[in-house]
Write a protein that holds these residues in place. Structure first.
Motif, PDB file in Angstrom:
ATOM      1  N   LYS A   1      15.297 -19.124 -29.594  1.00 36.36           N
ATOM      2  CA  LYS A   1      16.618 -18.717 -29.709  1.00 36.36           C
ATOM      3  C   LYS A   1      17.051 -17.767 -28.756  1.00 36.36           C
ATOM      4  O   LYS A   1      18.350 -17.472 -28.303  1.00 36.36           O
ATOM      5  CB  LYS A   1      16.959 -18.401 -31.090  1.00 36.36           C
ATOM      6  CG  LYS A   1      18.357 -18.071 -31.559  1.00 36.36           C
ATOM      7  CD  LYS A   1      18.524 -17.849 -33.085  1.00 36.36           C
ATOM      8  CE  LYS A   1      20.125 -17.678 -33.422  1.00 36.36           C
ATOM      9  NZ  LYS A   1      20.207 -17.475 -34.849  1.00 36.36           N
ATOM     10  N   TYR A   2      16.216 -16.649 -28.543  1.00 37.31           N
ATOM     11  CA  TYR A   2      16.331 -15.498 -27.756  1.00 37.31           C
ATOM     12  C   TYR A   2      15.225 -15.392 -26.574  1.00 37.31           C
ATOM     13  O   TYR A   2      14.299 -14.525 -26.869  1.00 37.31           O
ATOM     14  CB  TYR A   2      16.458 -14.197 -28.579  1.00 37.31           C
ATOM     15  CG  TYR A   2      17.017 -14.295 -29.900  1.00 37.31           C
ATOM     16  CD1 TYR A   2      18.429 -14.227 -29.579  1.00 37.31           C
ATOM     17  CD2 TYR A   2      16.570 -14.239 -30.943  1.00 37.31           C
ATOM     18  CE1 TYR A   2      19.351 -14.384 -30.968  1.00 37.31           C
ATOM     19  CE2 TYR A   2      17.084 -14.418 -32.134  1.00 37.31           C
ATOM     20  CZ  TYR A   2      18.718 -14.456 -32.217  1.00 37.31           C
ATOM     21  OH  TYR A   2      19.342 -14.707 -33.396  1.00 37.31           O
ATOM     22  N   PRO A   3      15.267 -16.267 -25.599  1.00 37.59           N
ATOM     23  CA  PRO A   3      14.141 -16.430 -24.710  1.00 37.59           C
ATOM     24  C   PRO A   3      13.753 -14.762 -23.908  1.00 37.59           C
ATOM     25  O   PRO A   3      14.624 -14.185 -23.574  1.00 37.59           O
ATOM     26  CB  PRO A   3      14.808 -17.364 -23.349  1.00 37.59           C
ATOM     27  CG  PRO A   3      15.822 -17.848 -24.158  1.00 37.59           C
ATOM     28  CD  PRO A   3      16.514 -16.946 -25.227  1.00 37.59           C
ATOM     29  N   SER A   4      12.483 -14.807 -23.767  1.00 38.33           N
ATOM     30  CA  SER A   4      11.845 -13.634 -23.190  1.00 38.33           C
ATOM     31  C   SER A   4      10.846 -14.399 -22.003  1.00 38.33           C
ATOM     32  O   SER A   4       9.874 -14.967 -22.642  1.00 38.33           O
ATOM     33  CB  SER A   4      11.364 -12.725 -23.975  1.00 38.33           C
ATOM     34  OG  SER A   4      10.213 -11.977 -23.331  1.00 38.33           O
ATOM     35  N   GLU A   5      11.031 -14.082 -20.878  1.00 41.86           N
ATOM     36  CA  GLU A   5      10.021 -14.717 -20.100  1.00 41.86           C
ATOM     37  C   GLU A   5       8.745 -14.204 -20.159  1.00 41.86           C
ATOM     38  O   GLU A   5       7.747 -14.740 -20.369  1.00 41.86           O
ATOM     39  CB  GLU A   5      10.466 -14.659 -18.487  1.00 41.86           C
ATOM     40  CG  GLU A   5       9.687 -15.114 -17.606  1.00 41.86           C
ATOM     41  CD  GLU A   5      10.088 -15.169 -16.181  1.00 41.86           C
ATOM     42  OE1 GLU A   5       9.197 -14.902 -15.189  1.00 41.86           O
ATOM     43  OE2 GLU A   5      11.403 -14.944 -16.018  1.00 41.86           O
ATOM     44  N   TYR A   6       8.880 -12.405 -20.608  1.00 43.28           N
ATOM     45  CA  TYR A   6       7.282 -12.161 -20.775  1.00 43.28           C
ATOM     46  C   TYR A   6       6.546 -12.650 -22.029  1.00 43.28           C
ATOM     47  O   TYR A   6       5.419 -13.005 -21.961  1.00 43.28           O
ATOM     48  CB  TYR A   6       7.671 -10.461 -20.759  1.00 43.28           C
ATOM     49  CG  TYR A   6       6.404  -9.807 -20.928  1.00 43.28           C
ATOM     50  CD1 TYR A   6       5.702  -9.475 -19.759  1.00 43.28           C
ATOM     51  CD2 TYR A   6       6.007  -9.197 -21.851  1.00 43.28           C
ATOM     52  CE1 TYR A   6       4.262  -8.928 -20.000  1.00 43.28           C
ATOM     53  CE2 TYR A   6       4.769  -8.415 -22.079  1.00 43.28           C
ATOM     54  CZ  TYR A   6       3.947  -8.540 -21.194  1.00 43.28           C
ATOM     55  OH  TYR A   6       2.781  -7.822 -21.236  1.00 43.28           O
TER      56      TYR A   6
END
Length: 129
Positions: free
Chosen positions: A115-120
């Motif tokens: 829902k809240y993408p974070s590449e890291y």
């Protein structure tokens, strides 16, 4: 060897932190001081050993709070409430050690990451994809 070890550490950092904060600090220090291939090989082997250890409840809770930091600015209130409800349930648990992240928490972390993408975080082994 340096780049590979840095990438390994980036992907395993939260998994090691959830095993024990002192273990995390140990690897972090070795990474900071590493200069030779032998140093980086030592770090790689240490990470592999630490991954075999169980999660400590207290360290797992601390790690979850760190991971929450990636979501807190964008998360809806309902997601925040559910996350902290799961975290409080874990905190109040009588179990001190876990072979893996409790299923409900792991599932919710996957949901948050989607829902809240974070590449890291998507490269982290702490959240199963």
């Amino acid at each position: 060897m340096k780049k590979e070890t840095e990438q390994l550490w980036a992907s395993e950092k939260y998994t090691v932190m959830a095993k024990g904060y002192n273990l995390y600090k140990e690897v972090q220090g070795l990474m900071r001081d590493a200069q030779t291939n032998a140093d980086y090989e030592k770090v790689t082997m240490l990470i592999a050993e630490m991954k075999k250890k169980p999660f400590e409840r207290r360290a797992l809770c601390n790690t979850l709070e760190h991971v929450w930091g990636y979501f807190k600015k964008s998360a809806e209130e309902v997601d925040k409430e559910h996350f902290f409800s799961l975290l409080n349930t874990l905190r109040e648990s009588d179990e001190e050690y876990y072979d893996e992240t409790p299923y409900e928490i792991d599932l919710f972390l996957q949901y948050l990451l989607q829902k809240y993408p974070s590449e890291y975080l998507s490269r982290s082994t702490f959240i199963k994809n």
